[in-house]
Structure formats: C-alpha cells, structure tokens
Design an enzyme around this catalytic site. Structure first.
Site, PDB file in Angstrom:
ATOM      1  N   ASP A 249       3.828   7.638  14.542  1.00  0.00           N
ATOM      2  CA  ASP A 249       2.805   6.547  15.178  1.00  0.00           C
ATOM      3  C   ASP A 249       1.990   7.250  16.274  1.00  0.00           C
ATOM      4  OD1 ASP A 249       1.279   4.055  15.821  1.00  0.00           O
ATOM      5  OD2 ASP A 249       3.035   3.155  14.898  1.00  0.00           O
TER       6      ASP A 249
ATOM      7  N   ASN B 251       1.644   3.954   5.896  1.00  0.00           N
ATOM      8  CA  ASN B 251       1.780   2.442   6.090  1.00  0.00           C
ATOM      9  C   ASN B 251       0.681   2.281   7.295  1.00  0.00           C
ATOM     10  OD1 ASN B 251       2.913  -0.218   6.602  1.00  0.00           O
ATOM     11  ND2 ASN B 251       3.430   0.747   8.320  1.00  0.00           N
TER      12      ASN B 251
ATOM     13  N   TYR C 134     -12.473  -2.650   5.815  1.00  0.00           N
ATOM     14  CA  TYR C 134     -11.100  -3.170   5.495  1.00  0.00           C
ATOM     15  C   TYR C 134     -10.825  -3.113   3.987  1.00  0.00           C
ATOM     16  CZ  TYR C 134      -6.030  -4.737   5.999  1.00  0.00           C
ATOM     17  OH  TYR C 134      -4.718  -4.672   6.073  1.00  0.00           O
TER      18      TYR C 134
ATOM     19  N   LYS D 109      -8.808  -0.266   1.689  1.00  0.00           N
ATOM     20  CA  LYS D 109      -7.502  -0.723   0.996  1.00  0.00           C
ATOM     21  C   LYS D 109      -7.972  -0.637  -0.676  1.00  0.00           C
ATOM     22  CE  LYS D 109      -4.986  -1.588   4.392  1.00  0.00           C
ATOM     23  NZ  LYS D 109      -3.749  -0.684   4.667  1.00  0.00           N
TER      24      LYS D 109
ATOM     25  N   THR E 111       2.464 -10.099  11.802  1.00  0.00           N
ATOM     26  CA  THR E 111       2.464  -8.744  12.494  1.00  0.00           C
ATOM     27  C   THR E 111       1.414  -8.635  13.617  1.00  0.00           C
ATOM     28  OG1 THR E 111       1.109  -7.380  11.181  1.00  0.00           O
ATOM     29  CG2 THR E 111       3.311  -7.556  10.413  1.00  0.00           C
TER      30      THR E 111
HETATM   31  N1  LIG Z   1      -0.116  -7.805   8.520  1.00  0.00           N
HETATM   32  C1  LIG Z   1      -0.928  -8.172   7.562  1.00  0.00           C
HETATM   33  O1  LIG Z   1      -1.297  -9.288   7.254  1.00  0.00           O
HETATM   34  C2  LIG Z   1      -1.176  -7.034   6.701  1.00  0.00           C
HETATM   35  C3  LIG Z   1      -1.518  -7.294   5.175  1.00  0.00           C
HETATM   36  C4  LIG Z   1      -1.734  -6.271   4.359  1.00  0.00           C
HETATM   37  C5  LIG Z   1      -1.564  -5.163   4.764  1.00  0.00           C
HETATM   38  N2  LIG Z   1      -1.407  -4.629   5.867  1.00  0.00           N
HETATM   39  C6  LIG Z   1      -1.175  -3.385   6.153  1.00  0.00           C
HETATM   40  O2  LIG Z   1      -0.060  -2.998   6.671  1.00  0.00           O
HETATM   41  C7  LIG Z   1       0.081  -1.868   7.470  1.00  0.00           C
HETATM   42  C8  LIG Z   1       1.189  -2.186   8.570  1.00  0.00           C
HETATM   43  O3  LIG Z   1       0.332  -2.858   9.526  1.00  0.00           O
HETATM   44  P1  LIG Z   1       1.055  -4.157   9.918  1.00  0.00           P
HETATM   45  O4  LIG Z   1       0.834  -5.384   9.424  1.00  0.00           O
HETATM   46  O5  LIG Z   1       2.578  -3.726  10.381  1.00  0.00           O
HETATM   47  O6  LIG Z   1       0.396  -4.048  11.703  1.00  0.00           O
HETATM   48  P2  LIG Z   1       0.714  -3.369  12.892  1.00  0.00           P
HETATM   49  O7  LIG Z   1      -0.506  -3.624  13.659  1.00  0.00           O
HETATM   50  O8  LIG Z   1       1.858  -3.999  13.589  1.00  0.00           O
HETATM   51  O9  LIG Z   1       1.115  -2.149  12.501  1.00  0.00           O
HETATM   52  C9  LIG Z   1       0.220  -1.050  12.449  1.00  0.00           C
HETATM   53  C10 LIG Z   1       0.667   0.314  12.845  1.00  0.00           C
HETATM   54  O10 LIG Z   1      -0.263   1.336  12.741  1.00  0.00           O
HETATM   55  C11 LIG Z   1      -0.521   2.247  13.783  1.00  0.00           C
HETATM   56  N3  LIG Z   1      -1.659   2.899  13.970  1.00  0.00           N
HETATM   57  C12 LIG Z   1      -2.887   2.552  13.928  1.00  0.00           C
HETATM   58  N4  LIG Z   1      -3.798   3.638  13.860  1.00  0.00           N
HETATM   59  C13 LIG Z   1      -3.042   4.686  13.502  1.00  0.00           C
HETATM   60  C14 LIG Z   1      -3.346   5.872  13.596  1.00  0.00           C
HETATM   61  N5  LIG Z   1      -4.998   6.389  13.609  1.00  0.00           N
HETATM   62  N6  LIG Z   1      -2.494   6.755  13.342  1.00  0.00           N
HETATM   63  C15 LIG Z   1      -1.032   6.462  13.362  1.00  0.00           C
HETATM   64  N7  LIG Z   1      -0.619   5.188  13.615  1.00  0.00           N
HETATM   65  C16 LIG Z   1      -1.749   4.304  13.498  1.00  0.00           C
HETATM   66  C17 LIG Z   1      -0.430   1.495  14.916  1.00  0.00           C
HETATM   67  O11 LIG Z   1      -0.041   1.740  15.952  1.00  0.00           O
HETATM   68  C18 LIG Z   1       0.889   0.250  14.506  1.00  0.00           C
HETATM   69  O12 LIG Z   1       2.018   0.692  14.834  1.00  0.00           O
HETATM   70  C19 LIG Z   1      -1.270  -1.594   7.635  1.00  0.00           C
HETATM   71  O13 LIG Z   1      -1.826  -0.607   6.829  1.00  0.00           O
HETATM   72  C20 LIG Z   1      -1.782  -2.870   7.438  1.00  0.00           C
HETATM   73  O14 LIG Z   1      -3.317  -2.681   7.121  1.00  0.00           O
HETATM   74  C21 LIG Z   1      -0.970  -5.780   6.656  1.00  0.00           C
END
Ligand SMILES: NC(=O)c1ccc[n+]([C@@H]2O[C@H](COP(=O)([O-])OP(=O)(O)OC[C@H]3O[C@@H](n4cnc5c(N)ncnc54)[C@H](O)[C@@H]3O)[C@@H](O)[C@H]2O)c1
Length: 271
Positions: A45, A93, A157, A161, A192
């Site tokens: 991360d 992720n 986004y 995706k 989250t």
């Molecule tokens: N929470 C939702 O509603 C949801 C729904 C569908 C998909 N997602 C996807 O799930 C994945 C995880 O997200 P989450 O919900 O845990 O949110 P989150 O914000 O808690 O976690 C995202 C993580 O990605 C890290 N990150 C961001 N930019 C980065 C980079 N350039 N290099 C390395 N790390 C980086 C952040 O530091 C963070 O720890 C993401 O890809 C998000 O798009 C989330």
C-alpha cells in the site's frame, strides 16, 4: 464460487499472498481471513505509519507500493519471493474513486484510470513470473459493479473498472495452461473508507451496503475456485454470484454459417 472445480488446497497454510491496497477496508478483512488459514500475507500500500501499523496488527508484512509505478510493482514481487520463497496468490485490490459527481474532470479521470486499471495491468505483469515459478496460482482483481453497469456519478471509475473486467476476461485464456486463474470481484457499495463521501446518503435512503467481510469472503472463494476470467457480483442480500455475459452476435459467412475465428486469434488453450 459455483460451477468450478476448487484449486486443490488453496488457500493453504504456508501459501504466500500479496494484497495491493492491502491496508484499506477490503484488504484488512481479507488479510484477517487469510491469516486465520496461516497464509503468509504481504500488504502492499501507499507508505504511511498507519499502513505499517495496520499490517503489523494483522500479523502481515508490509511493502510500500504505489501501484501506478510499474517498476515498483516488480520490485515488490521480487521482495516477496526473496523474503518468503514464493507467491501463490495476488489480490490486485488498490483503488480510488473520483469525487467530481457532475463535471467531467479529465485530470481526475486519468488519475482514477491510472490507479484502478493500470495498477491492475502493472500488477499482473509483475506477479505472473512469480506465479509461474510457484507452479501456478491465482490473481483476483477487485473490480466493481461499476465495471458492469454505468456509474453516472463517476465515469472514470466505471471506465477503469470496466477495463479491469475486460482485461481479466482477455488475459484468462492465455494463463490457463500455466495453471494461473485470473478473475474479478465486482462488489456493490461496501462499508469502507471509499464510500465516506456517500455514507450519509446511503443511511438517509436506507440503502443497504455490504460489509468488508462479505467481500473478503468472495475474494477468498475466488482464489480457491474462480472460473478463469470469471466476474463475480457481490451484492447485499445476494452474496457472490457469477455474472453471465450475454456475448455478441457471431460473424456469418456468405452462406449464413457462423464464421470460425481464425486460429491465430484464438488463445493457445482454444486452438
Ligand atoms: N467499498 C466499496 O464500495 C467498493 C465497491 C466496489 C469496489 N471497490 C474497490 O475495492 C477496492 C478496495 O477498496 P476499499 O473499499 O477497501 O477502500 P479503501 O479506501 O478502504 O481501500 C483502498 C486502498 O487502496 C490504497 N491505494 C489507493 N491508491 C493507491 C496506489 N496508488 N497504490 C497503492 N495503494 C493505493 C489505499 O491506500 C487504500 O488502502 C478498490 O479497488 C475499490 O475501488 C470498493
């Protein structure tokens, strides 16, 4: 996962897993589930004291990584192999969402695509040699429901995706012969930090959101038994279900028969 043969023994004690964006909501839940199975977990991360502490609290290792840095992805994988001997699964992720809900902010659009799509491409490039050296393994990409249906409030986004889903589907056939399965998880809104700007609106509307744990369970299941190129929708009250793409009309020959795609355009496993 349904309609698949689970990979034998995966995830198993001693396996090594890499999770990008690993200290965020999904990453932490997933790390917890994998640690319960005695999997060695490396959380990659953006570097911060909080991120390092999070990994330590979960009994996981930490690797500083900006997924948009192509060379840094390879360096992290080299470090994982050097320190832990192998790599069995990669959860690509890391992700961010755009904030401009009405205007088209192209700088923001490009930034989101850089992290959410190119981060996946660079991550895949980096982990493939290591997975091959391990004799096969899994890549699980966190895409989104926004990759399967349009997201009017965040087109960047949705593009990122949707691109990730298309990438997974396109890469899958060429990896089958190496014993590597790549799949995508497509969650709806989940609890989250990424939904912080929208949280009050969900609550006011009584709209259900997933727990991070529900998504993490789907990610573990994908490692164990996703179908190659599969995209798994995760929705509140529904669980994880494979998304069935409708396909496109096949070309017809002059005589009206379905035209066969030239062999050179088919993946090796389908020739
Ligand atoms: N929470 C939702 O509603 C949801 C729904 C569908 C998909 N997602 C996807 O799930 C994945 C995880 O997200 P989450 O919900 O845990 O949110 P989150 O914000 O808690 O976690 C995202 C993580 O990605 C890290 N990150 C961001 N930019 C980065 C980079 N350039 N290099 C390395 N790390 C980086 C952040 O530091 C963070 O720890 C993401 O890809 C998000 O798009 C989330």
């Amino acid at each position: 996962m349904t309609e698949t043969t689970p990979a034998p023994g995966s995830p198993a004690p001693g396996d090594v897993a890499l999770i990008t964006g690993g200290t965020g909501g999904f990453g932490r839940s997933l790390a917890g589930l994998l640690r319960e199975r005695d999997v060695t977990v490396v959380l990659a991360d953006l570097d911060s004291e909080r991120a390092r502490q999070t990994a330590s609290d979960l009994g996981a290792h930490f690797a500083a990584l900006d997924v948009t840095d192509r060379a840094a992805n390879a360096a992290v994988v080299a470090r994982v192999e050097a320190e832990h001997g192998r790599l069995d699964a990669a959860f690509l992720n890391a992700g961010i969402a755009g904030q401009s809900r009405e205007t088209l902010d192209v700088d923001e659009f490009l930034r989101v695509v850089d992290v959410d799509l190119f981060g996946v491409v660079y991550g895949t490039e980096a982990v493939l040699p290591a997975l091959r050296r391990a004799g096969g393994g899994s890549i699980v990409v966190t895409a989104s429901l926004a990759g399967l249906s349009p997201m009017a409030t965040d087109p960047g986004y949705s593009v990122a995706k949707g691109g990730a889903v298309a990438f997974v589907r396109s890469m899958a056939p060429r990896l089958v012969d190496d014993g590597i399965t790549i799949s995508a998880i497509c969650p709806g809104f989940a609890d989250t930090a990424i939904i912080d700007p929208l949280r009050e609106e969900f609550e006011a509307a009584g709209f259900p959101v997933l727990s991070a744990g529900e998504v993490a369970e789907a990610m573990v299941a994908a490692w164990a038994g996703a179908e190659p190129g599969g995209a798994y929708v995760v929705q509140p009250g529904v669980g994880a279900v494979p998304y069935r793409f409708r396909g496109v009309p096949a070309a017809k020959t002059a005589s009206g028969d379905t035209a066969a795609v030239p062999e050179a355009l088919r993946p090796p496993s389908m020739r």
